[in-house]
Every structure is written in structure tokens, then in C-alpha cells.
Motif scaffolding. Structure first.
Motif, PDB file in Angstrom:
ATOM      1  N   LYS A 200       0.854  -1.191   0.000  1.00 49.89           N
ATOM      2  CA  LYS A 200       0.000   0.000   0.000  1.00 49.89           C
ATOM      3  C   LYS A 200       0.889   1.239   0.000  1.00 49.89           C
ATOM      4  O   LYS A 200       1.957   1.237   0.609  1.00 49.89           O
ATOM      5  N   GLY A 201       0.429   2.287  -0.676  1.00 54.90           N
ATOM      6  CA  GLY A 201       1.247   3.489  -0.729  1.00 54.90           C
ATOM      7  C   GLY A 201       0.451   4.654  -1.272  1.00 54.90           C
ATOM      8  O   GLY A 201      -0.771   4.593  -1.380  1.00 54.90           O
ATOM      9  N   ARG A 202       1.201   5.757  -1.587  1.00 50.41           N
ATOM     10  CA  ARG A 202       0.511   6.915  -2.173  1.00 50.41           C
ATOM     11  C   ARG A 202       1.353   7.504  -3.290  1.00 50.41           C
ATOM     12  O   ARG A 202       2.584   7.321  -3.325  1.00 50.41           O
ATOM     13  N   VAL A 203       0.683   8.220  -4.165  1.00 49.86           N
ATOM     14  CA  VAL A 203       1.351   8.781  -5.339  1.00 49.86           C
ATOM     15  C   VAL A 203       2.122  10.039  -4.938  1.00 49.86           C
ATOM     16  O   VAL A 203       1.542  10.983  -4.393  1.00 49.86           O
ATOM     17  N   LEU A 204       3.444  10.043  -5.221  1.00 48.11           N
ATOM     18  CA  LEU A 204       4.254  11.241  -4.966  1.00 48.11           C
ATOM     19  C   LEU A 204       4.250  12.132  -6.199  1.00 48.11           C
ATOM     20  O   LEU A 204       4.220  13.349  -6.103  1.00 48.11           O
ATOM     21  N   SER A 205       4.290  11.464  -7.364  1.00 45.63           N
ATOM     22  CA  SER A 205       4.259  12.198  -8.627  1.00 45.63           C
ATOM     23  C   SER A 205       3.891  11.225  -9.732  1.00 45.63           C
ATOM     24  O   SER A 205       3.931  10.005  -9.529  1.00 45.63           O
ATOM     25  N   TYR A 206       3.547  11.742 -10.894  1.00 46.19           N
ATOM     26  CA  TYR A 206       3.152  10.823 -11.980  1.00 46.19           C
ATOM     27  C   TYR A 206       3.340  11.497 -13.326  1.00 46.19           C
ATOM     28  O   TYR A 206       3.504  12.724 -13.412  1.00 46.19           O
ATOM     29  N   THR A 207       3.289  10.692 -14.358  1.00 41.87           N
ATOM     30  CA  THR A 207       3.285  11.218 -15.715  1.00 41.87           C
ATOM     31  C   THR A 207       2.314  10.373 -16.531  1.00 41.87           C
ATOM     32  O   THR A 207       2.061   9.217 -16.191  1.00 41.87           O
ATOM     33  N   VAL A 208       1.746  10.964 -17.567  1.00 46.96           N
ATOM     34  CA  VAL A 208       0.840  10.210 -18.434  1.00 46.96           C
ATOM     35  C   VAL A 208       1.551   9.979 -19.764  1.00 46.96           C
ATOM     36  O   VAL A 208       2.006  10.923 -20.402  1.00 46.96           O
ATOM     37  N   VAL A 209       1.678   8.703 -20.135  1.00 45.14           N
ATOM     38  CA  VAL A 209       2.401   8.353 -21.355  1.00 45.14           C
ATOM     39  C   VAL A 209       1.428   8.313 -22.537  1.00 45.14           C
ATOM     40  O   VAL A 209       0.491   7.527 -22.550  1.00 45.14           O
ATOM     41  N   HIS A 210       1.658   9.213 -23.489  1.00 46.71           N
ATOM     42  CA  HIS A 210       0.815   9.240 -24.695  1.00 46.71           C
ATOM     43  C   HIS A 210       1.531   8.618 -25.878  1.00 46.71           C
ATOM     44  O   HIS A 210       0.910   8.144 -26.819  1.00 46.71           O
ATOM     45  N   ASP A 211       2.864   8.683 -25.857  1.00 46.53           N
ATOM     46  CA  ASP A 211       3.654   8.148 -26.977  1.00 46.53           C
ATOM     47  C   ASP A 211       4.310   6.854 -26.494  1.00 46.53           C
ATOM     48  O   ASP A 211       5.413   6.866 -25.967  1.00 46.53           O
ATOM     49  N   ALA A 212       3.563   5.762 -26.616  1.00 45.99           N
ATOM     50  CA  ALA A 212       3.987   4.506 -26.001  1.00 45.99           C
ATOM     51  C   ALA A 212       4.788   3.643 -26.960  1.00 45.99           C
ATOM     52  O   ALA A 212       4.610   3.719 -28.178  1.00 45.99           O
ATOM     53  N   PRO A 213       5.675   2.802 -26.410  1.00 46.83           N
ATOM     54  CA  PRO A 213       6.341   1.814 -27.263  1.00 46.83           C
ATOM     55  C   PRO A 213       5.307   0.889 -27.904  1.00 46.83           C
ATOM     56  O   PRO A 213       4.208   0.724 -27.372  1.00 46.83           O
ATOM     57  N   GLU A 214       5.673   0.274 -29.013  1.00 48.00           N
ATOM     58  CA  GLU A 214       4.755  -0.547 -29.798  1.00 48.00           C
ATOM     59  C   GLU A 214       3.956  -1.545 -28.936  1.00 48.00           C
ATOM     60  O   GLU A 214       2.744  -1.649 -29.046  1.00 48.00           O
ATOM     61  N   GLU A 215       4.655  -2.242 -28.021  1.00 50.74           N
ATOM     62  CA  GLU A 215       3.970  -3.304 -27.253  1.00 50.74           C
ATOM     63  C   GLU A 215       3.001  -2.765 -26.196  1.00 50.74           C
ATOM     64  O   GLU A 215       2.227  -3.526 -25.622  1.00 50.74           O
ATOM     65  N   TYR A 216       3.057  -1.452 -25.918  1.00 53.67           N
ATOM     66  CA  TYR A 216       2.126  -0.884 -24.927  1.00 53.67           C
ATOM     67  C   TYR A 216       1.088   0.038 -25.555  1.00 53.67           C
ATOM     68  O   TYR A 216       0.375   0.755 -24.868  1.00 53.67           O
ATOM     69  N   LYS A 217       1.030  -0.006 -26.897  1.00 55.34           N
ATOM     70  CA  LYS A 217       0.119   0.860 -27.636  1.00 55.34           C
ATOM     71  C   LYS A 217      -1.337   0.688 -27.203  1.00 55.34           C
ATOM     72  O   LYS A 217      -2.087   1.654 -27.104  1.00 55.34           O
TER      73      LYS A 217
ATOM     74  N   VAL B 201      -2.902   4.149  -3.204  1.00 61.38           N
ATOM     75  CA  VAL B 201      -2.860   3.067  -4.191  1.00 61.38           C
ATOM     76  C   VAL B 201      -2.461   1.762  -3.504  1.00 61.38           C
ATOM     77  O   VAL B 201      -1.945   1.765  -2.391  1.00 61.38           O
ATOM     78  N   LYS B 202      -2.719   0.649  -4.192  1.00 64.34           N
ATOM     79  CA  LYS B 202      -2.315  -0.665  -3.666  1.00 64.34           C
ATOM     80  C   LYS B 202      -1.773  -1.510  -4.814  1.00 64.34           C
ATOM     81  O   LYS B 202      -2.097  -1.258  -5.985  1.00 64.34           O
ATOM     82  N   LYS B 203      -1.003  -2.519  -4.456  1.00 69.40           N
ATOM     83  CA  LYS B 203      -0.406  -3.372  -5.485  1.00 69.40           C
ATOM     84  C   LYS B 203      -1.475  -4.200  -6.185  1.00 69.40           C
ATOM     85  O   LYS B 203      -2.525  -4.508  -5.598  1.00 69.40           O
ATOM     86  N   ALA B 204      -1.215  -4.584  -7.442  1.00 69.31           N
ATOM     87  CA  ALA B 204      -2.113  -5.460  -8.199  1.00 69.31           C
ATOM     88  C   ALA B 204      -1.258  -6.351  -9.084  1.00 69.31           C
ATOM     89  O   ALA B 204      -0.210  -5.920  -9.574  1.00 69.31           O
ATOM     90  N   PHE B 205      -1.703  -7.576  -9.253  1.00 69.83           N
ATOM     91  CA  PHE B 205      -0.970  -8.523 -10.104  1.00 69.83           C
ATOM     92  C   PHE B 205      -1.526  -8.421 -11.520  1.00 69.83           C
ATOM     93  O   PHE B 205      -2.704  -8.672 -11.754  1.00 69.83           O
ATOM     94  N   ARG B 206      -0.664  -8.028 -12.445  1.00 69.59           N
ATOM     95  CA  ARG B 206      -1.119  -7.803 -13.826  1.00 69.59           C
ATOM     96  C   ARG B 206      -0.095  -8.342 -14.820  1.00 69.59           C
ATOM     97  O   ARG B 206       1.013  -8.707 -14.459  1.00 69.59           O
ATOM     98  N   LYS B 207      -0.505  -8.314 -16.085  1.00 70.31           N
ATOM     99  CA  LYS B 207       0.409  -8.712 -17.160  1.00 70.31           C
ATOM    100  C   LYS B 207       1.287  -7.532 -17.524  1.00 70.31           C
ATOM    101  O   LYS B 207       0.790  -6.411 -17.676  1.00 70.31           O
ATOM    102  N   TYR B 208       2.585  -7.764 -17.656  1.00 68.73           N
ATOM    103  CA  TYR B 208       3.488  -6.711 -18.155  1.00 68.73           C
ATOM    104  C   TYR B 208       3.509  -6.716 -19.686  1.00 68.73           C
ATOM    105  O   TYR B 208       3.617  -5.698 -20.325  1.00 68.73           O
TER     106      TYR B 208
END
Lengths: 344, 129
Positions: free
Chosen positions: B51-68, B103-110
Motif C-alpha cells: 500500500k502506498g501513495r502517489v508522490l508524482s506521476y506522468t501520463v504516457v501518450h507516446d507509447a512503445p509498440e507493445e504498450y500501444k 494506491v495498492k499493489k495489483a498482479f497484472r500482465k506486463y
């Protein structure tokens, strides 16, 4: 020595798609479909969710609520018809993510929508024989459906995990299974989507197996429908479980709490056990629950379960209905992306 | 690539970090040696709460091919309850994220190595409602 459910956890992805949205694309009458199936919407996994991630999340909730050392889990069985790999067990991924260690019995199970309850039976056997302390049985799916097929209105995603052991919150008094070779629904090797026998999935498949398993269990125990406080049946749509309950002499009141399918669709291996978990969320000590799964092909597992005093000190929040009632609605285009149906 | 990922599975599937018993510092990713105590370090591997909290963040709009498929997505700097800071994908609507958010951890696909390669799983974060 009482053996049964020591803890449980559930997971339902937050995305939903409405029947109207799917019907809009295929030029069908949404009202007729909703009337026919009794389903209004279904759950959809995120792009980075699959049966392994759903299994891990449900199992983590179960381990957290049980407050046990994961290393005491001696068996992990994951039942699904949408394992991410054809060859490489989901159970290994769950074991690693939970920190169970390497000392456990394990396999992936597959029996259409009843593989989760089959895992529960295996764990009950292991615990009763004294071979393990705790067993983890999971039923989870991100079920597949061909675009435009009737299944598309119901094939959903979700799962539930049960830790089986001694000193349970719900004792499994008895279990009974009914199995036959009935080709009502199948998927051949390398085919992306299942096929089904349409109306044939009803009487000779679902109704025959569910009633035979439920009746067989009640006969074995000398019980009748009115001896149960709750009942939950596999729910491929809302009509089948309601009708089968009536056939067996159960009332709508007995099945209401576990009937999730109108709001999340058919979660396949997760369907009957998510309903069972929703009943455990509200059950009181002494309540008797009938759980009957159904897996196409075909078979049904029936369980008679009695809730114990231990449930009173057991953490049951967030409830299954809390998770059912949340939801972010998406359109059909986003749904195709989430289900990896767009080829680039 | 296969053995490289396999070696880190334990630390990616869950937030398993390390703790120096000498100076009570936590580390993630885990360290074999405490940078403060060096030869006096007493490193122990432990699972973090997630468990934790957001200190800072960015929003990725120009993603690598596999994260499109996932764009636009949020990458956040998250401070866990034990003070450890991790950079992770935060799975939520980019409109929803804000500094201080729990926020809290979640198990997801990379990701995955195409249709026939292996599937990479790991820890991401989700809003803790």
C-alpha cells in the motif's frame, strides 16, 4: 473433524459492457435478448488481465482474510477453460505470486465451467486424508466467445478462490458428482472460440446434470430442498438456474443472494463459486448451503455446506455484491481491444 | 531474456524487497548490500505490504509498440508505507490520478513475447478505494 472452507477471496474485473451495446453492433433486439437470457451486462477484463491475474488477486484476498502463512498451503489447483498457456500451468504462477514456496501439490484443471469445484473436491480429499494442512482451489475465467455468437452476450470474466482446511468457516458435509459424455459445448485444439449445441445445452446437458447431482446429494444425505437456507447453481444465464431451482423445489428467496449473472454475465469456472462466495458474505452460523456447479461435456459437482460459528469473526468486506455493483462501462470497440480481438 | 526474467520473478510477482537490520532501511528492488552500512549491513529479504501513495506521476501518450493498446497510461512514483519509493504503472483513468492518491499493489500482465512466446507478469498499482 470438520473440513471445509477456511477462507475465500473473489475478483471481478471492473469493466462492463451492456447487452444493448453488443446488440447494436449485430443488429439484434436487445430487449428480446435481455428477456431471453436475463442478462443485462457482463464483466470484461482489462487489457493486462487474464485468468492468471484474476486467480492471483482472488487467492491473495483469501490468504489475507485467512491470516495464514502461505507456506502452509500444500496444494494449488486452478480450474479454468481460459488458462493463458495451453502448456504451462497457471497454478505455478499463483504459487509463486503468493509466496507458497516449492513444496506443494499442483495442477491446472479443465472441465468447462466446473473445474473450480473439482479443485475444491481434490483439496477436501487431501485435507481429510491428512496429506496437507491447507489446499487452495481456484475457479477463474476470461471466457471466449466468437463475435456475433449468442455466447457474446454472456461470456464474462471473474474468479473465486477457496482455502480448504480444518476449523472452517463453512464445513463441507458432503459432496456428490454426476458425470456423463454429453457433447453440449466444446472447443477443439487450436480453435480460438468454443462451439455449442444451441438448445441441446439445456435439457440433456445443464438440467439433467444439475438436477441429478443435486438430487443425488440430497438422497445420499436424506435431505430435501427446504432443509437448505441458500442454494446456488451454475449460472450460464439467469433463466437456467431459476428454472432448475424450481424443478428441484427451491424458492427464489433461497437462490437470490447467489444469482450474480444478470449483472456480470457468465464467469464460467467462476460462476457458481462466485455466487457461493456472495452467500458466504451474508450467511450466519448454522445456515446450510447447496452449491451445484455444471461443466459442459458434461458433469455437475454438488456440495452441502454448513456455516460454522467461525464465520462471525471472519473479514467479509468488500463483499462480492460490492464488486458486482461497481463498473466502468465500455463500448464495443473498446471491448474488442480488451478481448484482444483486433489484429494489428 | 528468459533466464533474466525468471531470476526476478519473485521480486516482480510481489513486492519482495530487502531490509537492513543494522540501520532499519528498506529497499526495493532488493539489495544485497546496504549502501549506508556497507560491510556492517545485515540484509534480510521481506515482502512489503503493497500500500502506498502517489508522490508524482506522468501520463504516457507516446507509447512503445507493445504498450500501444494501453495508452494513454499512467506511470507513477509511489511511496510505500515503509518509505520505499517505486516507479510503477498505475492502472487507472489518467483523469483520475492525483498526487497524494492512495494506491495498492495489483498482479497484472506486463507483456508477452508475441503469440508464441512467454507471458510476463508482475506488480502494478491500482487506486485503493
Amino acid at each position: 473433524m470438520k473440513v471445509g472452507v477456511v477462507s475465500y477471496g473473489t475478483y471481478i474485473p471492473i469493466y462492463r459492457i451492456k447487452v444493448e451495446e453488443i446488440a447494436r453492433i449485430w443488429g439484434e433486439n436487445a430487449e428480446a435478448i435481455k428477456g431471453g437470457l436475463g442478462i443485462y451486462q457482463k464483466s470484461v477484463p482489462d487489457v493486462d488481465e487474464d485468468t492468471a491475474t484474476i486467480s492471483v488477486e482472488a487467492a491473495r484476498e483469501a490468504v489475507y482474510r485467512a491470516n495464514i502463512n502461505p507456506k502452509d498451503i500444500g496444494a494449488i489447483y486452478v480450474g479454468s477453460e481460459s488458462h493463458p498457456y495451453a502448456v504451462k500451468p497457471t497454478a505455478t504462477i499463483v504459487g509463486e505470486a503468493l509466496g507458497v514456496g516449492n513444496d506443494f501439490f499442483s495442477a491446472d484443471l479443465e472441465f468447462a465451467c466446473k473445474a473450480g469445484t473439482a479443485g475444491m473436491q481434490m483439496c477436501i480429499g487431501f485435507v481429510r486424508s491428512g496429506m496437507i494442512k491447507y489446499g487452495l482451489a481456484i475457479g477463474a475465467d476470461t471466457s471466449q466467445s466468437k463475435p456475433g455468437d449468442a455466447l457474446e452476450y454472456s461470456a464474462a470474466a471473474g474468479g473465486a478462490a477457496f482455502i480448504i482446511g480444518k476449523n472452517p468457516i463453512a464445513e463441507v458435509e458432503e459432496t456428490y458428482s454426476f458425470t456423463s459424455d454429453t457433447p453440449d459445448f466444446w472447443r477443439r485444439e487450436l480453435q480460438p472460440y468454443p462451439s455449442h449445441g444451441g438448445r441441446f445445452t439445456g435439457l440433456p446437458a445443464y438440467f439433467r446434470h444439475v438436477t441429478s447431482a443435486a438430487q443425488g446429494l440430497m438422497d445420499k444425505m436424506g435431505l430435501k430442498a427446504s432443509d437448505f437456507d441458500y442454494a446456488v447453481f451454475h449460472q450460464p444465464n439467469a433463466k437456467f438456474p431459476v428454472r432448475v431451482a424450481k424443478m428441484l423445489g427451491f424458492t427464489n428467496e433461497q437462490i437470490k443472494q447467489g444469482l450474480l449473472v444478470p449483472y456480470i454475465g457468465n464467469t464460467y469456472s467462476g460462476a457458481s463459486i462466485l455466487g457461493f462466495a456472495a452467500i458466504l458474505d451474508v450467511a450466519k452460523p448454522g445456515d446450510r448451503i447447496l452449491l451445484v456447479s455444471f461443466g459442459s461435456g458434461a458433469g455437475s459437482d454438488a456440495f452441502s455446506i454448513v456455516v460454522t460459528d467461525a464465520i462471525e469473526n471472519f473479514e467479509r468486506n468488500p463483499t462480492v455484491w460490492d464488486k458486482v455493483n461497481q463498473g466502468v462501462f465500455i463500448d464495443y470497440g473498446e471491448y474488442l481491444k480488451h478481448r484482444d480481438k483486433i489484429r494489428m | 531474456m528468459l533466464p533474466r526474467f525468471w531470476r526476478k520473478i519473485k521480486y516482480r510477482y510481489d513486492l519482495v524487497g530487502s531490509y537492513c537490520e543494522n540501520c532499519q532501511s528498506f529497499f526495493y528492488p532488493p539489495r544485497n548490500l546496504c549502501p549506508h552500512c556497507r560491510r556492517r549491513s545485515k540484509i534480510k529479504e521481506i515482502p512489503f505490504d503493497g500500500k502506498g501513495r502517489v508522490l508524482s506521476y506522468t501520463v504516457v501518450h507516446d507509447a512503445p509498440e507493445e504498450y500501444k493498446e494501453e495508452k494513454p497510461y499512467v506511470v507513477a512514483l509511489i511511496e510505500l508505507e515503509n518509505g520505499v519509493r517505486v516507479i510503477s504503472q498505475l492502472v487507472c483513468d489518467p483523469e483520475e490520478v492525483e498526487i497524494g492518491m492512495e494506491v495498492k499493489k495489483a498482479f497484472r500482465k506486463y507483456g508477452e513475447d508475441g503469440n508464441s512466446g512467454i507471458i510476463y507478469y508482475g506488480t502494478k498499482f491500482v487506486p485503493d478505494n
